[in-house]
Write a protein that holds these residues in place. Structure first.
Motif, mmCIF file in Angstrom:
data_model
loop_
_atom_site.group_PDB
_atom_site.id
_atom_site.type_symbol
_atom_site.label_atom_id
_atom_site.label_comp_id
_atom_site.label_asym_id
_atom_site.label_seq_id
_atom_site.Cartn_x
_atom_site.Cartn_y
_atom_site.Cartn_z
ATOM 1 N N GLY A 141 0.811 -1.208 0.000
ATOM 2 C CA GLY A 141 0.000 0.000 0.000
ATOM 3 C C GLY A 141 0.844 1.257 0.000
ATOM 4 O O GLY A 141 1.805 1.384 0.768
ATOM 5 N N LEU A 142 0.499 2.213 -0.849
ATOM 6 C CA LEU A 142 1.254 3.454 -0.970
ATOM 7 C C LEU A 142 0.952 4.379 0.199
ATOM 8 O O LEU A 142 -0.193 4.535 0.608
ATOM 9 C CB LEU A 142 0.906 4.144 -2.275
ATOM 10 N N ASN A 143 1.993 5.002 0.730
ATOM 11 C CA ASN A 143 1.860 5.922 1.844
ATOM 12 C C ASN A 143 2.631 7.195 1.531
ATOM 13 O O ASN A 143 3.803 7.150 1.163
ATOM 14 C CB ASN A 143 2.394 5.273 3.123
ATOM 15 N N LEU A 144 1.979 8.353 1.658
ATOM 16 C CA LEU A 144 2.619 9.637 1.419
ATOM 17 C C LEU A 144 2.651 10.447 2.707
ATOM 18 O O LEU A 144 1.651 10.532 3.418
ATOM 19 C CB LEU A 144 1.868 10.423 0.336
ATOM 20 N N ARG A 145 3.800 11.014 3.004
ATOM 21 C CA ARG A 145 3.998 11.847 4.196
ATOM 22 C C ARG A 145 3.635 11.126 5.482
ATOM 23 O O ARG A 145 3.135 11.723 6.429
ATOM 24 C CB ARG A 145 3.210 13.145 4.076
ATOM 25 N N GLY A 146 3.869 9.824 5.537
ATOM 26 C CA GLY A 146 3.681 9.084 6.776
ATOM 27 C C GLY A 146 2.265 9.050 7.289
ATOM 28 O O GLY A 146 2.045 8.947 8.492
ATOM 29 N N LEU A 147 1.288 9.105 6.409
ATOM 30 C CA LEU A 147 -0.105 9.178 6.828
ATOM 31 C C LEU A 147 -0.645 7.779 7.117
ATOM 32 O O LEU A 147 -1.266 7.140 6.284
ATOM 33 C CB LEU A 147 -0.947 9.866 5.761
ATOM 34 N N ALA A 148 -0.377 7.293 8.344
ATOM 35 C CA ALA A 148 -0.931 6.034 8.849
ATOM 36 C C ALA A 148 -0.730 4.884 7.870
ATOM 37 O O ALA A 148 -1.681 4.407 7.258
ATOM 38 C CB ALA A 148 -2.408 6.217 9.184
ATOM 39 N N PRO A 149 0.491 4.391 7.714
ATOM 40 C CA PRO A 149 0.745 3.318 6.745
ATOM 41 C C PRO A 149 -0.074 2.068 7.042
ATOM 42 O O PRO A 149 -0.320 1.712 8.192
ATOM 43 C CB PRO A 149 2.236 3.033 6.932
ATOM 44 N N SER A 150 -0.492 1.396 5.986
ATOM 45 C CA SER A 150 -1.161 0.106 6.097
ATOM 46 C C SER A 150 -1.035 -0.601 4.765
ATOM 47 O O SER A 150 -0.558 -0.031 3.785
ATOM 48 C CB SER A 150 -2.636 0.277 6.475
ATOM 49 N N GLU A 628 -4.208 2.934 26.048
ATOM 50 C CA GLU A 628 -2.758 2.728 26.049
ATOM 51 C C GLU A 628 -2.112 3.150 24.737
ATOM 52 O O GLU A 628 -0.878 3.277 24.657
ATOM 53 C CB GLU A 628 -2.429 1.259 26.333
ATOM 54 N N LEU A 629 -2.907 3.386 23.689
ATOM 55 C CA LEU A 629 -2.352 3.808 22.411
ATOM 56 C C LEU A 629 -2.125 5.307 22.320
ATOM 57 O O LEU A 629 -1.392 5.775 21.449
ATOM 58 C CB LEU A 629 -3.284 3.376 21.270
ATOM 59 N N VAL A 630 -2.783 6.089 23.184
ATOM 60 C CA VAL A 630 -2.671 7.542 23.126
ATOM 61 C C VAL A 630 -1.230 7.964 23.375
ATOM 62 O O VAL A 630 -0.586 7.524 24.331
ATOM 63 C CB VAL A 630 -3.621 8.202 24.131
ATOM 64 N N GLY A 631 -0.719 8.813 22.517
ATOM 65 C CA GLY A 631 0.658 9.260 22.612
ATOM 66 C C GLY A 631 1.645 8.363 21.895
ATOM 67 O O GLY A 631 2.824 8.721 21.777
ATOM 68 N N ARG A 632 1.180 7.212 21.431
ATOM 69 C CA ARG A 632 2.078 6.300 20.724
ATOM 70 C C ARG A 632 2.314 6.772 19.295
ATOM 71 O O ARG A 632 1.504 7.462 18.700
ATOM 72 C CB ARG A 632 1.478 4.891 20.675
ATOM 73 N N GLN A 633 3.438 6.348 18.751
ATOM 74 C CA GLN A 633 3.744 6.617 17.358
ATOM 75 C C GLN A 633 3.035 5.586 16.488
ATOM 76 O O GLN A 633 2.940 4.408 16.851
ATOM 77 C CB GLN A 633 5.254 6.529 17.135
ATOM 78 N N LEU A 634 2.500 6.017 15.355
ATOM 79 C CA LEU A 634 1.837 5.084 14.452
ATOM 80 C C LEU A 634 2.819 4.018 13.994
ATOM 81 O O LEU A 634 3.995 4.286 13.725
ATOM 82 C CB LEU A 634 1.273 5.829 13.238
ATOM 83 N N ALA A 635 2.313 2.796 13.916
ATOM 84 C CA ALA A 635 3.152 1.674 13.511
ATOM 85 C C ALA A 635 3.608 1.822 12.068
ATOM 86 O O ALA A 635 2.945 2.447 11.241
ATOM 87 C CB ALA A 635 2.377 0.369 13.688
#
Length: 734
Positions: A141-150, A628-635
């Motif tokens: 999957g294409l990801n631009l500017r680090g927008l929630a890769p998946s 527990e996910l709040v403040g975490r960096q997106l995977a």
């Protein structure tokens, strides 16, 4: 996301090793081949363009008249782009930040696959950092500017205006897009739903085909280590008003051992793959006002994920037709119709803890199809306080598919699932309006507004148990709509300075894959979710571009995006009864902000250089039910990415490119418990003219054979080792 044959996108810091001895035969062979062309002279000119650019340099003057966009049927020519406004525009006049990889740099790139080429732009990445050479499309999957890769592309990929995102999963079949027939690649890394609707949440990448204006023949033939063989060819001809082209690409590779040596077992082997592409196009100028065309293509890909029971296969047929009509006083009309038929097959393995043996865990067969149409009207330019160019368009698309899955539990119980089929149909459509308002050569305003409507219907899941029981679940049809605005401004107070800013709202409807298809990566099972809502994005960007010195262009763009209801693979507090530990959910809210910096420098007629860097801060702000996910960096989202490329071109000597790609640390998972270090890779390519239109070339990716992790989904997997190839290139024989 992917099945087991796709490695995870994670990195581990390790010292940069010295060049391995295995490099020496390739270096010697390349030197020998280059030496055979000593003294040969090329009949072609020098270099033509930088590696990547967002605008003309200081030599681009300011016209005394407003810049009026070309009509929609015109193709982009040298120095123009089309993606940011749907109209061919001078690159420096486009309000949205745009990056271009021109044809000359595509030819010079050391990369072998299309996804690896796009990843040389720091703002453009794929979900998995292993290339499509060993990773199937569900992880590309294409990801631009680090927008929630998946695994699902949050950005739209177009080929001459037609979407190529898979209709079932939003995946990108990168290997179905051969580069020999491309004129360039345009990247607009900001929310573009106002013009393109769903899938353009994070931006648009458009591949622009070469024009057919004369008889041509071009070909590439190469062979390299890892048993890699490559053949590409393109032929074009004209017969009065009729023109046609045919292109093909064949690639086969033995791959490499995917699992790290310390965890490798008897079942682990290399990752062989192959693909074949055949594309054709016919077009004709029926009259001075009417242009018509038709195109079709076939694609097949086979991959092995490193064990006997981890395989993937794609078969695809696509077709389309269109017309462009120019009128004297009523503007330009453009019509496109398109469709595809495809089948994706995947087999997953159940692996013993010591990797001494495996058995088939499941096999999936995913047939899908789509049909679409697009109609765009570009009005004649009209004056009112400046110059206005109005564009109105409407499009519609039908997508349908079903995931048919057979499971093989090791010890079947009466409640064990043996067969599972899930799928549905998604209908979507939208209308948009855009006004490009050129107040003066120094000031241009743009405004676009689009309304989209989509409906998920005929959703159903069918499950058969070992006991013989059959369960059928029909999912309620759901309808959603979205209004997507975009405003932009471009200011050029002096010739060498351009300022850009824009604000936008964008969205992405969940795919049929996310709604209905479960999947497995390594030992991790992830469930689908038929209740997913659309993702929505608010964002803005602002930047400055300067061309103060001759041959030097520098730019800085800052961006801020807030993504609501992001579809994310969330780790469950308790596994589901079938052992599933993750599920697709609308996460809540994430903020993705950062900055892009780039410098294009033509040092001399022979030397060009590019430096590009992207910093991204992807942080979860709100996660209902998962505090527990709040403040975490997106995977799967490194904060730092950079590229440095230097090219040399002398027709009497050689053409060479050296590029450095750097990726910073990132996390494998949403809980940020599997941290990985970054890595740096060096790639090189060189070519030399032999005689007539024939060149010899060589390329090496990962020159220093850097070993780095690409995933940790139950087992640690590796990125590609040193890969080298040499070959011959036949260049545009008339």
């Amino acid at each position: 996301m992917s099945g087991p044959c796709t490695p995870q996108s994670s990195l581990r810091r390790s010292p940069l090793p010295a060049p391995h001895l295995q490099l020496r035969p390739w270096v010697l062979l390349l030197a020998l081949l280059l030496a055979t062309g000593a003294g040969a002279q090329s009949s072609d000119g020098g270099g033509d363009g930088l590696v990547a650019t967002t605008g003309a340099g200081a030599d681009a003057g300011v016209s005394s008249e407003p810049s009026v966009p070309a009509p929609e049927d015109a193709r982009p020519s040298a120095g123009t782009v089309i993606t940011g406004t749907r109209l061919p525009r001078p690159m420096r006049d486009v309000p949205a930040a745009t990056v271009v990889i021109p044809r000359a740099e595509i030819e010079r790139s050391p990369t072998l696959t299309q996804d690896a080429l796009v990843r040389t732009l720091p703002s453009a990445t794929t979900f998995r950092r292993t290339p499509s050479l060993v990773s199937d499309p569900t992880a590309q999957g294409l990801n631009l500017r680090g927008l929630a890769p998946s695994g699902v592309a949050r950005s739209l990929v177009l080929l001459d205006g037609i979407p190529v995102n898979d209709p079932f999963g939003g995946w990108i079949f990168w290997r179905s897009l051969p580069r020999l027939g491309l004129e360039g690649i345009e990247v607009v890394p900001s929310g573009s739903s106002a013009l393109y609707g769903s899938a353009a949440l994070g931006g648009v990448v458009q591949l622009v085909s070469r024009t057919i204006d004369r008889p041509e023949l071009a070909a590439d033939l190469a062979y390299g280590n890892l048993g890699t063989g490559f053949l590409a060819a393109r032929a074009a001809d004209t017969w009065g008003p009729v023109r046609a082209s045919l292109e093909t690409e064949l690639l086969s590779s033995d791959g490499y051992p995917l699992v790290v040596a310390s965890q490798r077992g008897p079942i682990d082997t290399d990752t062989p793959s192959n693909h074949a592409v055949l594309n054709g196009r016919v077009e004709s100028d029926v009259s001075e006002a009417l242009h018509v065309f038709a195109h079709a293509g076939l694609f097949r890909e086979n991959q092995n994920g490193g064990t006997r029971s981890t395989t993937a296969r794609v078969e695809l047929a696509h077709f389309g037709a269109g017309a462009r009509l120019r009128t004297e006083g009523r503007g330009t009309f453009a019509l496109d119709v398109y469709g595809r038929l495809q089948r994706f097959e995947q087999q997953r393995a159940r692996v013993a803890p010591d990797r001494a043996f495996e058995s088939t865990a499941a096999s999936q067969d995913v047939p899908a199809d789509d049909q679409g149409a697009l109609l765009v009207w570009t009005a004649p330019a009209w004056a009112w306080g400046g110059t206005h160019v109005l564009t109105v368009g409407a499009d519609a698309r039908r997508m349908a598919g079903t995931s048919q899955e057979r499971l093989f539990p090791p010890e079947p119980a009466p409640a064990s699932t043996l067969l599972r089929a899930a799928g549905g149909t998604q209908l979507s459509g939208g209308v948009f309006l855009q006004d490009l308002y050129t107040v003066s050569p120094a000031l241009e305003l743009s405004a676009a507004l689009r309304m989209d409507l989509w409906r998920n219907t005929q959703g159903e899941q069918h499950v058969e148990r070992a006991s013989g029981d059959v369960e059928t679940t029909a999912f309620d049809s759901r309808t959603e709509q979205q209004l997507s605005p975009r405003l932009g401004v471009r200011v050029r107070p002096v010739n060498w300075l351009t300022l850009r800013a824009s604000g936008y709202r964008a969205f992405r409807a969940p795919t049929l894959n996310e709604l209905y298809r479960p999947f497995q990566v390594g030992t991790v099972l992830t469930a689908a979710n038929a209740d997913l809502r659309a993702e929505r994005l608010w964002g803005a960007e602002a930047g400055v571009e300067t061309g103060l010195f001759q041959g030097l262009t520098a730019r800085v763009t800052g961006f801020w995006n807030v993504l609501d209801d992001a579809v994310t693979n969330v780790t469950l507090a308790e596994p589901l009864p079938d052992g599933t530990t993750r599920q697709r959910q609308n996460l809540g809210r994430a903020r993705v902000r950062g900055v892009e910096v780039g410098v294009d420098w033509r040092l001399s007629r022979r030397w060009t250089a590019l430096l590009a860097y992207t910093f991204v801060d992807p942080t979860v702000l709100l996660a209902p039910g998962q505090p527990e996910l709040v403040g975490r960096q997106l995977a799967q989202d490194p904060r730092h990415r950079g590229t440095a490329i230097v090219s040399f071109e002398d027709p009497a000597l050689l053409t060479a490119t050296v590029q450095l790609r750097v990726t910073g640390p990132q996390y494998e998972d949403d809980l940020n418990e599997r941290g990985m270090g970054g890595y740096a890779l060096v790639d090189v390519a060189a070519s030399r003219h032999l005689f007539w239109k024939l060149d010899v070339f060589g390329a090496v990716e990962n020159l220093f054979d850097r070993e780095y992790l690409a995933g940790r989904a139950g087992v640690d997997t590796l990125g590609p080792p040193l890969t080298a190839r040499v070959g011959l290139r036949l260049r545009d024989v008339p």
